[in-house]
Design a protein around this motif. Structure first.
Motif, PDB file in Angstrom:
ATOM      1  N   THR A  53     102.188  32.421  68.931  1.00  0.00           N
ATOM      2  CA  THR A  53     103.490  32.425  68.266  1.00  0.00           C
ATOM      3  C   THR A  53     104.303  31.188  68.623  1.00  0.00           C
ATOM      4  OG1 THR A  53     103.555  34.845  68.168  1.00  0.00           O
ATOM      5  CG2 THR A  53     105.666  33.696  68.025  1.00  0.00           C
ATOM      6  N   VAL A  54     104.320  30.813  69.888  1.00  0.00           N
ATOM      7  CA  VAL A  54     105.160  29.693  70.309  1.00  0.00           C
ATOM      8  C   VAL A  54     104.570  28.342  69.916  1.00  0.00           C
ATOM      9  CG1 VAL A  54     106.186  30.998  72.198  1.00  0.00           C
ATOM     10  CG2 VAL A  54     104.158  29.619  72.650  1.00  0.00           C
ATOM     11  N   LEU A  55     103.338  28.338  69.427  1.00  0.00           N
ATOM     12  CA  LEU A  55     102.738  27.105  68.948  1.00  0.00           C
ATOM     13  C   LEU A  55     102.850  26.967  67.431  1.00  0.00           C
ATOM     14  CD1 LEU A  55      99.565  27.126  71.210  1.00  0.00           C
ATOM     15  CD2 LEU A  55     101.637  25.776  71.533  1.00  0.00           C
ATOM     16  N   ILE A  56     103.007  28.082  66.745  1.00  0.00           N
ATOM     17  CA  ILE A  56     103.210  28.076  65.296  1.00  0.00           C
ATOM     18  C   ILE A  56     104.678  27.831  64.955  1.00  0.00           C
ATOM     19  CG2 ILE A  56     103.087  29.485  63.196  1.00  0.00           C
ATOM     20  CD1 ILE A  56     100.741  30.989  64.587  1.00  0.00           C
ATOM     21  N   PHE A  57     105.572  28.385  65.775  1.00  0.00           N
ATOM     22  CA  PHE A  57     107.004  28.328  65.506  1.00  0.00           C
ATOM     23  C   PHE A  57     107.736  27.553  66.602  1.00  0.00           C
ATOM     24  CE2 PHE A  57     105.298  32.430  64.053  1.00  0.00           C
ATOM     25  CZ  PHE A  57     105.595  32.379  62.697  1.00  0.00           C
ATOM     26  N   ASP A  58     108.762  26.815  66.218  1.00  0.00           N
ATOM     27  CA  ASP A  58     109.650  26.145  67.162  1.00  0.00           C
ATOM     28  C   ASP A  58     110.896  26.996  67.399  1.00  0.00           C
ATOM     29  OD1 ASP A  58     108.026  23.851  67.350  1.00  0.00           O
ATOM     30  OD2 ASP A  58     108.978  22.949  65.593  1.00  0.00           O
ATOM     31  N   ARG A  59     111.691  26.605  68.379  1.00  0.00           N
ATOM     32  CA  ARG A  59     112.990  27.226  68.628  1.00  0.00           C
ATOM     33  C   ARG A  59     114.105  26.211  68.433  1.00  0.00           C
ATOM     34  NH1 ARG A  59     108.486  28.363  70.179  1.00  0.00           N
ATOM     35  NH2 ARG A  59     108.633  27.774  72.340  1.00  0.00           N
ATOM     36  N   SER A 153     116.271  30.077  72.968  1.00  0.00           N
ATOM     37  CA  SER A 153     115.089  29.400  73.524  1.00  0.00           C
ATOM     38  C   SER A 153     113.915  30.354  73.675  1.00  0.00           C
ATOM     39  CB  SER A 153     115.424  28.794  74.897  1.00  0.00           C
ATOM     40  OG  SER A 153     115.569  29.813  75.882  1.00  0.00           O
ATOM     41  N   SER A 154     114.152  31.638  73.410  1.00  0.00           N
ATOM     42  CA  SER A 154     113.131  32.661  73.603  1.00  0.00           C
ATOM     43  C   SER A 154     112.105  32.637  72.478  1.00  0.00           C
ATOM     44  CB  SER A 154     113.800  34.039  73.658  1.00  0.00           C
ATOM     45  OG  SER A 154     112.876  35.067  73.407  1.00  0.00           O
ATOM     46  N   SER A 155     110.878  33.022  72.800  1.00  0.00           N
ATOM     47  CA  SER A 155     109.830  33.117  71.785  1.00  0.00           C
ATOM     48  C   SER A 155     110.196  34.123  70.701  1.00  0.00           C
ATOM     49  CB  SER A 155     108.501  33.516  72.436  1.00  0.00           C
ATOM     50  OG  SER A 155     108.627  34.736  73.147  1.00  0.00           O
ATOM     51  N   TYR A 156     111.003  35.111  71.043  1.00  0.00           N
ATOM     52  CA  TYR A 156     111.391  36.121  70.052  1.00  0.00           C
ATOM     53  C   TYR A 156     112.409  35.584  69.045  1.00  0.00           C
ATOM     54  CZ  TYR A 156     108.819  39.492  72.813  1.00  0.00           C
ATOM     55  OH  TYR A 156     107.812  40.148  73.471  1.00  0.00           O
ATOM     56  N   MET A 157     113.012  34.444  69.349  1.00  0.00           N
ATOM     57  CA  MET A 157     113.895  33.801  68.382  1.00  0.00           C
ATOM     58  C   MET A 157     113.278  32.507  67.876  1.00  0.00           C
ATOM     59  SD  MET A 157     117.857  34.717  69.189  1.00  0.00           S
ATOM     60  CE  MET A 157     118.239  34.481  67.437  1.00  0.00           C
ATOM     61  N   SER A 158     111.969  32.520  67.739  1.00  0.00           N
ATOM     62  CA  SER A 158     111.275  31.418  67.078  1.00  0.00           C
ATOM     63  C   SER A 158     111.684  31.388  65.605  1.00  0.00           C
ATOM     64  CB  SER A 158     109.762  31.607  67.181  1.00  0.00           C
ATOM     65  OG  SER A 158     109.341  31.608  68.535  1.00  0.00           O
ATOM     66  N   VAL A 159     111.863  30.183  65.074  1.00  0.00           N
ATOM     67  CA  VAL A 159     112.384  30.030  63.711  1.00  0.00           C
ATOM     68  C   VAL A 159     111.246  30.148  62.693  1.00  0.00           C
ATOM     69  CG1 VAL A 159     113.646  28.538  62.128  1.00  0.00           C
ATOM     70  CG2 VAL A 159     114.242  28.557  64.569  1.00  0.00           C
ATOM     71  N   ILE A 160     111.340  31.164  61.845  1.00  0.00           N
ATOM     72  CA  ILE A 160     110.324  31.390  60.809  1.00  0.00           C
ATOM     73  C   ILE A 160     110.780  30.784  59.478  1.00  0.00           C
ATOM     74  CG2 ILE A 160     109.372  33.443  61.900  1.00  0.00           C
ATOM     75  CD1 ILE A 160     111.723  33.894  58.994  1.00  0.00           C
ATOM     76  N   GLU A 161     109.846  30.642  58.549  1.00  0.00           N
ATOM     77  CA  GLU A 161     110.187  30.216  57.187  1.00  0.00           C
ATOM     78  C   GLU A 161     110.541  31.484  56.410  1.00  0.00           C
ATOM     79  OE1 GLU A 161     110.858  29.503  53.692  1.00  0.00           O
ATOM     80  OE2 GLU A 161     108.735  30.110  53.590  1.00  0.00           O
ATOM     81  N   PRO A 162     111.817  31.715  56.099  1.00  0.00           N
ATOM     82  CA  PRO A 162     112.260  33.027  55.623  1.00  0.00           C
ATOM     83  C   PRO A 162     111.734  33.442  54.261  1.00  0.00           C
ATOM     84  CG  PRO A 162     114.082  31.449  55.642  1.00  0.00           C
ATOM     85  CD  PRO A 162     112.937  30.785  56.318  1.00  0.00           C
TER      86      PRO A 162
END
Length: 522
Positions: A53-59, A153-162
């Protein structure tokens, strides 16, 4: 004829060289066993995330090894003096894997989806998201949130493409996943592996990494292997290049191999024994305290973990200020106190070493997961409980299935661990609205809920938040919904003939920053 053969030979040689070079840029890592069986890579929906997850998405924000905050997708930010507004200035020229641009409108749409999700508490203090311009977004707050930068900065708030998430529904993070991160999702097989390929357009990595993109690894496979000894065998025989988690009892074995290296860092884990407060006999606080104080943390540190790491006497890692509770709240080994409490609760010691009450023996279940370190730890805990007259029967579940078993609420005792470096983990594992999982202890206490609300939402600044969480943490410990056991160091093992590790990793864990700076040796 000779000329044709020479041309064919040269072409074949060049083709082989190209294939070899491509393979040389590929790496295989083994995920920590806590990530085995994760059902999705979607950070909005998940209650447990994998490294993919943290490699697919940035924060928006990155965090350094000293836990300070730094830019990422947000170049800078300002907080209003009263804490009731935050303005973030976004990086320009960032695109998602599906070609969509990252901008302020995306941030607004992302947070709208986040509000209705499993981890909504991380953004619930944001009352409104205002788009100032394409690269500027303002968060109008419902209340001050001193923990906002940590959350972002948390992995749970990684920015997705909505847009793609809305279209794909529950398939987002399973069949497809679109972020802005350094790797794209090629495939995700639940319980087996995540395969990622490099995002060649990536050039906006966190400044904490020396390499801001593209990544040096062209293809990365994250395998899920529940059994630590099996994972180690794969590393030793060349089947994998790196283990993202190595238990202390196996580090000596790794160090025997001349081509393997163990890298240790301050830990973010706590091993503990949750106690189901709703299941007899643990609905009696005296029995809960007795079970907690039967655990000899020093013996476990020495015998199970070879003296590597620290004992745990609270629920939080000792690096956090909120772990500094009163001495009376700290949970230590005290067999005399345990025996006295069990006597007071009417459980009398029998000739067979097992206590009984009204003709019924003090027999309980002790749930654990299938990997070796948990089985070994559970056996030691079983013996320690027996020493005060509690007979615990170990029930082992596959590591990928045990979270679903917790949701039934049938557990009495269990052995488990978590990985987190913020005090809100107390809320996560003891909040009354999360019974079963992650609240394995089934803890629902009115006073704790009052203190929890104050800790989570009642602080104007970080000083107040630390004070409120310390009080909340302190009270939870006095109710004995768990017994703390052990704080490991964070250890990874890798093949130095295959991987070149960065000299410095300026991040709390082995994640995006470290992987951006890793190289595969050709």
């Amino acid at each position: 004829m000779t000329f044709l053969f020479r041309k064919t030979f040269i072409a074949a040689s060049l083709s082989f060289a190209a294939i070899s070079a491509a393979q040389a840029q590929e790496a295989v890592f083994v995920a920590p066993n806590s990530e085995v069986g994760i059902p999705t890579l979607d950070p909005i929906r998940a209650n447990n995330l994998g490294r993919g997850t943290v490699l697919i998405f940035d924060r928006l924000v990155s965090q350094a090894a000293d836990l300070s905050y730094h830019p990422w997708l947000a170049e800078s930010w300002e907080e209003a003096p009263d804490g009731m507004a935050w303005t973030f200035h976004l990086k320009k020229g960032v695109t998602f894997h599906n070609g969509k641009p990252f901008d302020a409108e995306v941030v607004k749409a992302w947070l709208e989806q986040f509000k209705a999700a499993e981890n909504a508490y991380m953004s619930e203090a944001i009352a409104e998201v205002q788009v100032i311009d394409d690269a500027t977004v303002k968060f109008v707050m419902a209340r001050p949130e001193p923990n906002l930068l940590y959350n972002l900065s948390s992995s749970y708030m990684s920015v997705i493409e909505p847009e793609s998430r809305a279209a794909l529904g529950e398939n987002f993070g399973v069949t497809e996943a679109y972020g802005t991160g350094p790797f794209k999702l090629e495939s995700f097989t639940i319980g087996q592996e995540t395969v990622l390929v490099r995002n060649d357009d990536y050039k906006w990595g966190p400044p904490l990494a020396k390499n801001v993109g593209p990544a040096k690894i062209a293809k990365l496979t994250l395998r899920e292997i529940a059994e630590d000894s099996t994972a180690l065998l794969e590393l030793k025989t060349g089947g994998v290049d790196l283990l993202l988690s190595v238990p202390a009892d196996l580090t000596t074995e790794v160090e025997k191999s001349t081509n393997l290296v163990v890298l240790t860092r301050p830990g973010e884990d706590v091993y503990y024994m949750p106690i189901n407060v709703t299941k007899a006999p643990f609905d009696d606080i005296r029995v809960r305290e007795a079970a907690a104080k039967a655990i000899n943390q020093e013996e476990i540190l020495a015998s199970v973990f070879d003296g590597v790491g620290l004992v745990a006497d609270t629920f939080l890692i000792s690096a956090l200020p909120e772990s500094h509770v009163s001495d009376s709240a700290r949970i230590h080994y005290d067999p005399d106190r345990a025996n006295t409490l069990l006597d007071e609760a009417g459980w009398q010691m029998g000739e067979n070493g097992v206590r009984a009450k009204d003709g019924a023996p003090l027999k309980v279940s002790l749930w654990t997961q299938s990997d070796s370190i948990f089985r070994r730890l559970s056996e030691v805990i079983q013996a320690q409980l027996k020493a005060v007259g509690i007979e615990a029967e170990i029930t082992t579940f596959d590591s990928s299935m045990i979270r679903d078993q917790y949701k039934t609420g049938n557990q009495q005792l269990a052995v488990r661990s978590y990985n987190w470096d913020n005090a809100d983990i107390v809320d996560w594992f003891f909040g009354a609205d999360r019974l079963g999982y992650p609240n394995v202890s089934m803890f629902n206490d009115p006073k704790a809920e009052e203190l929890r609300a104050k800790a989570m939402t009642g602080s104007k600044n970080m000083e107040e938040r630390v004070a409120h969480f310390t009080t909340y943490h302190d009270y939870v410990l006095t109710q004995f919904p768990m017994a703390p056991i052990y704080q490991p160091v964070q250890a990874v093992a890798y093949n130095k003939d295959r991987l070149l590790m960065p000299e410095e990793i300026n991040a709390p864990g082995i994640s995006t920053v470290a992987i951006m700076d890793m190289e595969v040796k050709e």
